[in-house]
Scaffold this active site. Structure first.
Site, PDB file in Angstrom:
ATOM      1  N   GLU A 102       2.030   1.959  -3.496  1.00  0.00           N
ATOM      2  CA  GLU A 102       0.933   2.553  -4.271  1.00  0.00           C
ATOM      3  C   GLU A 102       0.920   4.066  -4.088  1.00  0.00           C
ATOM      4  OE1 GLU A 102      -3.413   3.818  -3.475  1.00  0.00           O
ATOM      5  OE2 GLU A 102      -3.123   1.730  -2.868  1.00  0.00           O
ATOM      6  N   HIS A 103       1.052   4.530  -2.854  1.00  0.00           N
ATOM      7  CA  HIS A 103       1.078   5.964  -2.576  1.00  0.00           C
ATOM      8  C   HIS A 103       2.284   6.639  -3.225  1.00  0.00           C
ATOM      9  CE1 HIS A 103      -1.901   6.945   0.820  1.00  0.00           C
ATOM     10  NE2 HIS A 103      -2.223   5.742   0.387  1.00  0.00           N
ATOM     11  N   HIS A 149       0.827  -1.198   0.000  1.00  0.00           N
ATOM     12  CA  HIS A 149       0.000   0.000   0.000  1.00  0.00           C
ATOM     13  C   HIS A 149       0.866   1.254   0.000  1.00  0.00           C
ATOM     14  CE1 HIS A 149      -2.286   3.144   2.318  1.00  0.00           C
ATOM     15  NE2 HIS A 149      -3.138   2.903   1.334  1.00  0.00           N
ATOM     16  N   GLU A 159      -4.315   7.777   7.606  1.00  0.00           N
ATOM     17  CA  GLU A 159      -5.269   6.863   6.955  1.00  0.00           C
ATOM     18  C   GLU A 159      -5.592   5.689   7.874  1.00  0.00           C
ATOM     19  OE1 GLU A 159      -5.838   4.411   2.727  1.00  0.00           O
ATOM     20  OE2 GLU A 159      -4.004   5.562   3.092  1.00  0.00           O
TER      21      GLU A 159
END
Length: 426
Positions: A49-50, A46, A126
């Site tokens: 991805e950022h 993840h 997040e």
């Protein structure tokens, strides 16, 4: 009709031309998600991805966003348990821009040290947002409970500790290992010219690509042995979130179709038994549903309910009663026919979106190495018979493999746990 190609560097491409629309959706799907991670690297997929949105050697983060915003397009990404997807939807004439931006992100992202440190704060926020959502938490607890000691138990976002400990060398090593040509599928659906598009893809993804060939190590090393367990978190919330999970059907099995038909009747729609009884007739819940999830070597089937804390045992008993009734009597012939028509209708309506079609065929090629046509899928639904329903009901609703997870404000969780064990485990 689907078109399958392979670029000069080995990246697979799956495409569907729809000449009567004015848009095109393109996705780059990577066979990498939390299932590939070890405990100390949890959340790295993840995080990557950022980072691919944080700037390349050709564009700043702002310029990446502006390249698509300026032509009225949409760009986004998501990371799941098994794969990551970067996708763009634009007017058909702007497809070259979409291809250029996506290839730039994959091939030329800089992974700057300052950007990495800054993004740690973003992702921790997040995680904080996620932890404020009890419905999300209960699913993580269920995964931890059902799939303990395997990567399926890990949260996609990672934890405060694992995210904080990531450094550039670790991120780059992981990126080079998993973002390989063999692990990538490009999916395109909409109005485009096939030959011109393949030429653009070869130029953008091959000419400057540092992505090297690598092994597709997507299979989970340890397949979970599912048994009876309860997991819970005490949290000061107005509503209690409850999940009952059991072993489902692994990806690629033809049993997924009778399971979907059964689920539609049991808890997968507003006309389902669970919804009609628990919400419409008795008013005990606001939300209740069931759904299957499939992975490479195992699957899960989950019943979820959001309810008042003082109704947990009543709802648990009713859910168990509906399960036992399904095991004893299956579904009716009318329900079988109705459920198949519902599934087919939902599928056809969903496939009218170019984005949905792009995800569907891309994911199928990435995870199954094949693309099923709509006709194939509709035929598989049509062929489901009552004997198939009986088989999946017998396999799914095995009390020896029931797992329970809940999140809420309970004064005596030990007593509740014992009562839940009596309802579901005995």
């Amino acid at each position: 009709m689907y078109i399958k190609e392979k670029l000069n560097n080995g990246i697979r491409v799956v495409m569907e031309e729809i000449p009567y629309v004015n848009s095109v959706s393109i996705g780059v799907l990577v066979n990498n998600g939390s299932i590939k991670e070890k405990d100390d690297l949890n959340g790295i997929s993840h995080f990557i991805e950022h980072m691919l949105f944080k700037g390349t050697s050709n564009r700043s983060a702002k310029e990446l966003a502006e390249s698509i915003d300026d032509v009225g397009g949409q760009i986004n990404a998501f990371t799941g348990t098994e794969y990551t997807c970067f996708y763009v939807r634009v007017l058909d004439k702007h497809l070259p821009i979409a291809i250029d931006v996506l290839s730039d992100m994959l091939n030329n992202s800089t992974f700057g040290e300052k950007d990495i440190e800054k993004e740690k704060g973003v992702i921790i926020e997040e995680i904080n947002m996620y932890l404020d959502s009890p419905e999300d938490i209960v699913y993580d607890i269920l995964s931890e409970t059902m799939f303990e000691n395997t990567s399926l138990a890990l949260p996609i976002l990672g934890t405060y500790e694992t995210v904080s400990n990531l450094d550039r060398d670790t991120i780059m090593n992981y990126y080079k290992r998993h973002y390989t040509t063999e692990n990538i599928v490009i999916s395109i659906v909409g109005n485009f010219q096939y030959r011109e598009t393949i030429a653009m893809l070869n130029e953008c993804f091959y000419k400057t690509s540092p992505i090297e060939m690598g092994l597709n190590d997507g299979m989970m090393e340890d397949i979970p042995e599912i048994s009876q367990n309860i997991g819970y978190k005490l949290k000061d919330t107005e509503q209690l979130n409850l999940c009952v999970g059991m072993e489902g059907v692994k990806r690629g099995s033809d049993d997924i179709y009778p399971l979907l038909v059964m689920n539609n009747t049991f808890g997968g729609s507003m006309s389902s038994r669970l919804f009609q009884r628990l919400r419409e007739e008795m008013g005990l819940v606001y939300s209740v549903y069931s759904h299957p999830t499939s992975f490479e070597n195992i699957g899960a089937f989950t019943v979820y309910a959001g309810l008042s804390v003082n109704q947990i045992l009543n709802v648990a008993k009713l859910v168990n009663e509906d399960i036992e009734d399904l095991k004893d009597n299956l579904i009716t012939d009318y329900e079988l026919i109705r459920s198949k028509e519902q599934l087919k209708g939902n599928y056809i309506l969903g496939m009218e979106s170019t984005s949905n079609r792009m995800f569907e065929i891309g994911k199928s090629e990435l995870l199954l190495n094949k693309v099923l046509s709509p006709e194939d899928i509709l035929n598989k639904i049509d062929k489901v018979q009552m004997v198939d329903i009986e088989r999946v009901v017998t396999n799914i609703f095995n009390r020896d493999k029931y797992n329970i997870a809940y999140v809420g404000k309970l004064s005596d969780p030990e007593k509740i746990n014992n009562n839940l064990k009596e309802i579901f485990f005995s």
